[in-house]
Scaffold this motif. Structure first.
Motif, PDB file in Angstrom:
ATOM      1  N   TYR A 260       8.821   8.171   3.280  1.00 15.75           N
ATOM      2  CA  TYR A 260       9.643   7.198   3.032  1.00 15.75           C
ATOM      3  C   TYR A 260       8.896   5.921   3.886  1.00 15.75           C
ATOM      4  CZ  TYR A 260      13.515   4.170   2.976  1.00 15.75           C
ATOM      5  OH  TYR A 260      14.287   2.757   2.762  1.00 15.75           O
ATOM      6  N   THR A 261       8.895   5.699   5.392  1.00 14.78           N
ATOM      7  CA  THR A 261       8.219   4.398   5.816  1.00 14.78           C
ATOM      8  C   THR A 261       7.161   3.604   5.065  1.00 14.78           C
ATOM      9  OG1 THR A 261       9.120   5.020   7.927  1.00 14.78           O
ATOM     10  CG2 THR A 261       7.477   2.693   7.733  1.00 14.78           C
ATOM     11  N   ARG A 262       6.281   4.969   4.686  1.00 16.53           N
ATOM     12  CA  ARG A 262       5.409   4.267   3.967  1.00 16.53           C
ATOM     13  C   ARG A 262       5.196   3.872   2.501  1.00 16.53           C
ATOM     14  NH1 ARG A 262      -0.841   7.618   3.375  1.00 16.53           N
ATOM     15  NH2 ARG A 262       0.229   8.445   1.427  1.00 16.53           N
ATOM     16  N   ALA A 263       6.340   4.511   1.753  1.00 18.30           N
ATOM     17  CA  ALA A 263       6.919   3.683   0.436  1.00 18.30           C
ATOM     18  C   ALA A 263       6.804   2.826   0.380  1.00 18.30           C
ATOM     19  CB  ALA A 263       8.066   5.325  -0.011  1.00 18.30           C
ATOM     20  N   ILE A 264       8.167   2.559   1.505  1.00 14.51           N
ATOM     21  CA  ILE A 264       8.521   1.098   1.320  1.00 14.51           C
ATOM     22  C   ILE A 264       7.421  -0.229   1.728  1.00 14.51           C
ATOM     23  CG2 ILE A 264      11.347   1.898   1.947  1.00 14.51           C
ATOM     24  CD1 ILE A 264      11.043   1.298   5.123  1.00 14.51           C
ATOM     25  N   LYS A 265       6.693   0.599   2.765  1.00 14.16           N
ATOM     26  CA  LYS A 265       6.105  -0.594   3.138  1.00 14.16           C
ATOM     27  C   LYS A 265       5.352  -0.903   1.601  1.00 14.16           C
ATOM     28  CE  LYS A 265       5.089   0.283   8.211  1.00 14.16           C
ATOM     29  NZ  LYS A 265       4.231   0.677   9.225  1.00 14.16           N
ATOM     30  N   MET A 266       4.348   0.739   1.198  1.00  9.37           N
ATOM     31  CA  MET A 266       3.771  -0.387  -0.339  1.00  9.37           C
ATOM     32  C   MET A 266       4.418  -1.090  -1.265  1.00  9.37           C
ATOM     33  SD  MET A 266       1.268   0.724   0.905  1.00  9.37           S
ATOM     34  CE  MET A 266       1.194   0.393   3.023  1.00  9.37           C
ATOM     35  N   GLU A 267       5.300  -0.286  -1.273  1.00  7.47           N
ATOM     36  CA  GLU A 267       6.535  -1.003  -2.174  1.00  7.47           C
ATOM     37  C   GLU A 267       6.825  -2.382  -2.225  1.00  7.47           C
ATOM     38  OE1 GLU A 267       7.101   0.254  -5.312  1.00  7.47           O
ATOM     39  OE2 GLU A 267       6.634   1.994  -5.154  1.00  7.47           O
ATOM     40  N   SER A 268       7.330  -3.001  -1.015  1.00  9.42           N
ATOM     41  CA  SER A 268       7.051  -4.196  -0.749  1.00  9.42           C
ATOM     42  C   SER A 268       5.829  -4.697  -0.547  1.00  9.42           C
ATOM     43  CB  SER A 268       8.076  -4.878   0.757  1.00  9.42           C
ATOM     44  OG  SER A 268       7.918  -5.486   1.105  1.00  9.42           O
ATOM     45  N   ALA A 269       4.750  -4.363  -0.381  1.00 10.14           N
ATOM     46  CA  ALA A 269       3.425  -5.002  -0.851  1.00 10.14           C
ATOM     47  C   ALA A 269       3.064  -5.124  -1.657  1.00 10.14           C
ATOM     48  CB  ALA A 269       2.524  -3.718   0.002  1.00 10.14           C
ATOM     49  N   ALA A 270       3.170  -4.099  -2.973  1.00  7.64           N
ATOM     50  CA  ALA A 270       3.371  -4.292  -4.591  1.00  7.64           C
ATOM     51  C   ALA A 270       3.724  -5.652  -4.743  1.00  7.64           C
ATOM     52  CB  ALA A 270       3.758  -3.114  -4.864  1.00  7.64           C
ATOM     53  N   TYR A 271       5.023  -5.706  -4.506  1.00 11.27           N
ATOM     54  CA  TYR A 271       5.824  -6.948  -4.791  1.00 11.27           C
ATOM     55  C   TYR A 271       4.669  -8.310  -4.660  1.00 11.27           C
ATOM     56  CZ  TYR A 271      10.030  -9.458  -6.359  1.00 11.27           C
ATOM     57  OH  TYR A 271      10.752 -10.557  -7.052  1.00 11.27           O
ATOM     58  N   MET A 272       4.701  -8.367  -3.082  1.00  5.61           N
ATOM     59  CA  MET A 272       4.427  -9.609  -2.918  1.00  5.61           C
ATOM     60  C   MET A 272       3.355  -9.133  -3.537  1.00  5.61           C
ATOM     61  SD  MET A 272       4.878  -9.592   1.905  1.00  5.61           S
ATOM     62  CE  MET A 272       6.555  -9.615   1.703  1.00  5.61           C
ATOM     63  N   LEU A 273       2.095  -8.392  -3.755  1.00  6.99           N
ATOM     64  CA  LEU A 273       0.767  -8.992  -4.614  1.00  6.99           C
ATOM     65  C   LEU A 273       1.155  -9.179  -6.166  1.00  6.99           C
ATOM     66  CD1 LEU A 273      -0.763  -5.361  -3.514  1.00  6.99           C
ATOM     67  CD2 LEU A 273      -1.663  -8.109  -2.425  1.00  6.99           C
ATOM     68  N   GLU A 274       2.528  -8.689  -7.138  1.00  6.67           N
ATOM     69  CA  GLU A 274       2.915  -8.990  -7.753  1.00  6.67           C
ATOM     70  C   GLU A 274       3.652 -10.872  -8.085  1.00  6.67           C
ATOM     71  OE1 GLU A 274       5.206  -6.871 -11.568  1.00  6.67           O
ATOM     72  OE2 GLU A 274       4.634  -5.799  -9.892  1.00  6.67           O
ATOM     73  N   TYR A 275       3.766 -10.752  -6.569  1.00  4.72           N
ATOM     74  CA  TYR A 275       4.767 -12.119  -7.222  1.00  4.72           C
ATOM     75  C   TYR A 275       4.269 -13.104  -6.960  1.00  4.72           C
ATOM     76  CZ  TYR A 275       7.780  -8.908 -10.351  1.00  4.72           C
ATOM     77  OH  TYR A 275       8.282  -8.517 -11.577  1.00  4.72           O
ATOM     78  N   THR A 276       3.948 -13.605  -5.229  1.00  6.22           N
ATOM     79  CA  THR A 276       3.439 -14.083  -4.573  1.00  6.22           C
ATOM     80  C   THR A 276       1.595 -14.335  -4.717  1.00  6.22           C
ATOM     81  OG1 THR A 276       2.517 -13.009  -2.581  1.00  6.22           O
ATOM     82  CG2 THR A 276       5.391 -13.217  -3.106  1.00  6.22           C
ATOM     83  N   ASP A 277       0.922 -15.352  -4.183  1.00 10.79           N
ATOM     84  CA  ASP A 277       0.007 -16.094  -3.896  1.00 10.79           C
ATOM     85  C   ASP A 277      -1.121 -15.966  -2.198  1.00 10.79           C
ATOM     86  OD1 ASP A 277      -0.842 -16.907  -6.602  1.00 10.79           O
ATOM     87  OD2 ASP A 277       0.732 -18.656  -5.924  1.00 10.79           O
ATOM     88  N   ARG A 278       0.150 -14.824  -1.595  1.00 13.04           N
ATOM     89  CA  ARG A 278      -0.534 -14.334  -0.441  1.00 13.04           C
ATOM     90  C   ARG A 278      -1.930 -13.233   0.035  1.00 13.04           C
ATOM     91  NH1 ARG A 278       4.974 -12.791   3.072  1.00 13.04           N
ATOM     92  NH2 ARG A 278       3.568 -13.382   4.395  1.00 13.04           N
ATOM     93  N   THR A 279      -1.983 -13.493   1.423  1.00 15.31           N
ATOM     94  CA  THR A 279      -3.694 -12.890   0.632  1.00 15.31           C
ATOM     95  C   THR A 279      -2.952 -11.591   0.744  1.00 15.31           C
ATOM     96  OG1 THR A 279      -4.059 -13.347   3.268  1.00 15.31           O
ATOM     97  CG2 THR A 279      -4.821 -15.252   1.228  1.00 15.31           C
ATOM     98  N   VAL A 280      -4.155 -10.494   0.737  1.00 16.52           N
ATOM     99  CA  VAL A 280      -3.722  -8.838   0.892  1.00 16.52           C
ATOM    100  C   VAL A 280      -3.808  -9.271   2.784  1.00 16.52           C
ATOM    101  CG1 VAL A 280      -4.745  -6.689   0.771  1.00 16.52           C
ATOM    102  CG2 VAL A 280      -5.155  -8.615  -1.282  1.00 16.52           C
ATOM    103  N   MET A 281      -4.910  -9.768   2.858  1.00 14.83           N
ATOM    104  CA  MET A 281      -5.072  -9.409   4.512  1.00 14.83           C
ATOM    105  C   MET A 281      -3.881 -10.296   5.040  1.00 14.83           C
ATOM    106  SD  MET A 281      -6.409  -8.342   7.352  1.00 14.83           S
ATOM    107  CE  MET A 281      -6.648  -8.530   8.414  1.00 14.83           C
ATOM    108  N   ASP A 282      -2.922 -10.981   4.686  1.00 14.87           N
ATOM    109  CA  ASP A 282      -1.920 -11.339   5.670  1.00 14.87           C
ATOM    110  C   ASP A 282      -0.416 -10.563   4.964  1.00 14.87           C
ATOM    111  OD1 ASP A 282       0.242 -13.239   6.093  1.00 14.87           O
ATOM    112  OD2 ASP A 282       0.395 -14.644   4.136  1.00 14.87           O
TER     113      ASP A 282
END
Length: 316
Positions: A260-282
């Motif tokens: 679950y911890t890994r899943a919520i991290k990746m879902e949160s990261a996916a949302y940022m990748l899709e809807y923001t311009d923040r870098t992958v490293m950030d």
């Protein structure tokens, strides 16, 4: 829960000849979105596509003699009927009375895709045999069979159910009107012979206190997303045995604490990748990864592609 200042957009999709054929409703805010696309199949019978990338959403409470048939394709959804909670996973089917279901819908993994067939029993055709002679099924019969003595019925993945619903997730626009009618009739015909005693899930209901504990653990994990949290730490924090926490959490969320911890991290990261311009490293750093390679490997294991590939394919 979606914040009060969320953005709610409604629009009508049109056919080439100008007819209305689908109603789209989207609720979005900075951390997620919930979208439904509704098609009227018969009078009093609707087919609804649900797409959620949020943890919870509040909808208008239902009134009247309405039955909902929900099929989960991806993710997980909580169904709260009266004082009982049950959870649907990919392939699961749940049938329940809409007026007895909480207007607050919770998605434990912040990710859900599925279909709802909504039947207003008082408005729907009394019998559908007038459309096909051998389809002798009635919406009232379905309501009585699955919700006669209780609020809902839930069954795990079934090959016949999967066959019916799988084809609804990729329907060409030009045949949707007719195809939806055929598939709804097929679903009703299948449900008319489904063995409720054999196919119903046993021990699938959880109490409010059990669900509350699992959600508090989830909130704790989410608040500490940038840290490594152990079961021992969680047990001490909530003053509950680790075994009890593991069992209840798995029942509500369908996965282990680690998964679950890994899943919520990746879902949160996916949302940022899709809807923001923040870098992958950030984005990696915000989710507890000090190494972009480790983050990319974990992201690929969950989402099936690298962060860069995901951003290219889904960037809004």
């Amino acid at each position: 829960m979606l914040e009060k200042n969320c953005k709610n957009e409604c629009k009508i999709k049109m056919t080439d000849d100008g007819d209305k054929y689908g109603f789209v409703n989207e609720i979005s805010e900075k951390d997620g979105r919930f979208c439904t696309t509704t098609y009227t199949v018969f009078c009093g019978i609707e087919l609804i596509y649900n797409d959620a990338h949020t943890m919870s959403v509040e909808t208008k409470a239902s009134r009247g003699n309405i039955i909902e048939i929900n099929h989960c394709r991806e993710g997980r959804m909580e169904c709260h009927y009266r004082d009982e909670f049950c959870y649907v996973a990919p392939g699961d089917l749940v049938i329940g009375r809409a007026e007895e279901k909480s207007p607050a819908t919770y998605f434990p993994l912040s990710h859900y895709h599925g279909i709802t067939v909504r039947i207003d029993v008082d408005r729907a055709p009394g019998c559908l045999s007038c459309l096909l002679d051998d389809v002798n099924v009635r919406p009232q019969m379905i309501a009585e069979k699955f919700c006669g003595e209780k609020s809902c019925f839930i069954a795990r993945s079934n090959p016949s159910v999967e066959h019916i619903f799988s084809e609804l997730y990729s329907v060409p626009e030009e045949i949707k009107k007719g195809y939806f009618k055929i598939k709804v009739l097929e679903l009703f015909l299948f449900l008319s012979v489904l063995d409720t005693g054999k196919d119903e899930i046993e021990n699938s209901v959880y109490s409010a206190s059990q669900v509350s504990l699992a959600k508090q653990v989830s909130e704790y994990l989410t608040e500490n997303m940038d840290k490594r949290v152990t079961l021992e730490q969680i047990s001490r924090h909530f003053h509950v045995s680790g075994t009890h926490i593991k069992n209840i959490f798995k029942g509500v969320y369908g996965v282990s604490l680690y998964a679950y911890t890994r899943a919520i991290k990746m879902e949160s990261a996916a949302y940022m990748l899709e809807y923001t311009d923040r870098t992958v490293m950030d984005i990696a750093g915000e989710h507890g990864y000090d190494n972009s390679s480790k983050f990319a490997r974990a992201f690929r294991e969950v989402k099936g592609m690298t962060p860069s590939e995901y951003r290219t394919e889904n960037k809004k």
